[in-house]
Design a protein around this motif. Sequence first.
Motif, PDB file in Angstrom:
ATOM      1  N   THR A   1       0.831  -1.202   0.000  1.00  0.00           N
ATOM      2  CA  THR A   1       0.000   0.000   0.000  1.00  0.00           C
ATOM      3  C   THR A   1       0.867   1.255   0.000  1.00  0.00           C
ATOM      4  N   ALA A   2       1.895   1.279   0.837  1.00  0.00           N
ATOM      5  CA  ALA A   2       2.807   2.433   0.860  1.00  0.00           C
ATOM      6  C   ALA A   2       3.438   2.642  -0.512  1.00  0.00           C
ATOM      7  N   ARG A   3       3.865   1.559  -1.140  1.00  0.00           N
ATOM      8  CA  ARG A   3       4.485   1.663  -2.468  1.00  0.00           C
ATOM      9  C   ARG A   3       3.488   2.181  -3.505  1.00  0.00           C
TER      10      ARG A   3
ATOM     11  N   TRP B   1       0.964   4.016  -3.122  1.00  0.00           N
ATOM     12  CA  TRP B   1       0.609   5.412  -2.858  1.00  0.00           C
ATOM     13  C   TRP B   1       1.839   6.314  -2.744  1.00  0.00           C
TER      14      TRP B   1
ATOM     15  N   GLN C   1       4.053   6.513  -0.508  1.00  0.00           N
ATOM     16  CA  GLN C   1       3.920   7.067   0.840  1.00  0.00           C
ATOM     17  C   GLN C   1       5.196   6.813   1.638  1.00  0.00           C
ATOM     18  N   GLN C   2       6.039   7.850   1.710  1.00  0.00           N
ATOM     19  CA  GLN C   2       7.346   7.726   2.334  1.00  0.00           C
ATOM     20  C   GLN C   2       7.280   7.521   3.850  1.00  0.00           C
TER      21      GLN C   2
ATOM     22  N   GLU D   1       4.899   5.970   5.742  1.00  0.00           N
ATOM     23  CA  GLU D   1       4.564   4.571   6.044  1.00  0.00           C
ATOM     24  C   GLU D   1       5.713   3.647   5.657  1.00  0.00           C
ATOM     25  N   TRP D   2       6.369   3.946   4.552  1.00  0.00           N
ATOM     26  CA  TRP D   2       7.513   3.114   4.149  1.00  0.00           C
ATOM     27  C   TRP D   2       8.635   3.200   5.185  1.00  0.00           C
TER      28      TRP D   2
ATOM     29  N   HIS E   1       7.402   1.250   8.289  1.00  0.00           N
ATOM     30  CA  HIS E   1       7.073  -0.174   8.189  1.00  0.00           C
ATOM     31  C   HIS E   1       8.107  -1.054   7.494  1.00  0.00           C
TER      32      HIS E   1
ATOM     33  N   TYR F   1      -4.603   1.599   5.369  1.00  0.00           N
ATOM     34  CA  TYR F   1      -3.337   2.229   5.028  1.00  0.00           C
ATOM     35  C   TYR F   1      -3.455   3.118   3.791  1.00  0.00           C
TER      36      TYR F   1
ATOM     37  N   ALA G   1      -2.357   6.957   3.847  1.00  0.00           N
ATOM     38  CA  ALA G   1      -1.532   7.489   2.758  1.00  0.00           C
ATOM     39  C   ALA G   1      -2.166   8.745   2.177  1.00  0.00           C
TER      40      ALA G   1
ATOM     41  N   ASN H   1      -0.210  12.157   2.302  1.00  0.00           N
ATOM     42  CA  ASN H   1       0.171  12.738   1.024  1.00  0.00           C
ATOM     43  C   ASN H   1      -0.432  14.133   0.859  1.00  0.00           C
TER      44      ASN H   1
END
Length: 184
Positions: A74-76, A78, A80-81, A83-84, A87, A160, A164, A168
Motif C-alpha cells: 500500500t505504501a508503495r 501510494w 507514501q514515504q 509509512e515506508w 514499516h 493504510y 496514505a 500525502n
Amino acid sequence: MTDRLGPLAPEQLTAAQQAAAQAIIDGPRGALYGPFVPLLRSPELMESAQRMGEYLRYRSAIGTRLSEIAILVTAREWDQQVEWAIHAPIAERSGIEPGIVTAIAQRRKSPAMLVDEALVYDFCVELHRNKRVSDATYANALALFGEKGVVDLMGINGYYTFLAMVMNAAQTPAPASTAAPLPE
C-alpha cells in the motif's frame, strides 16, 4: 515540500485533542507520530482510525508478518514515504527478507517470497491497481486465510490507503529511518 499539518504545540490543543493524543501515547504505538499528527485536527476521526489501525496492525487474522507486506504494498502504491520509513524496518523484524522489501519498493514481486507472502502481494497489488481482485486470487486467499482473514486483508489495504491519502495531502515528512526511501 512544506508540512501542511505539522505538530501542534501542547498549549494549542483542545481538551478533545489532548485526550485523543494521550490515548495514542498510552497505547501500543507509545507516541504521536506519522498520520496521527495531521489527524489530530479531527480528534474523533483520529480516535476511530487509531482503534481500527490498532486491530489491523497488531491483531489481524493474517498476523503481523503478512500484514506488513500488505502495508508495504500500500505504501508503495501510494508513494507514501512515511509509512515506508516506519514499516520497512518493522517488516524485516517481522520476518520479511530484506530482498523482498527491496522488490516491493521497486514495484515487483520477489521470487523469494513464501507462498503466503506471494498471495498477499498479489491480492494487494490487484486490489490497488485493478480496483478489484481476480476470482483466482480471491479463491486462493479464501482457502489460505478464511473469510475473516480476507476481510482483514481488505481492511489493511483500505486503512493504510486512508493514512496514505491523509499524509500525502498533508505533505507529512518521513521520519528518520533505517530503510532507504522509496524510489521515484
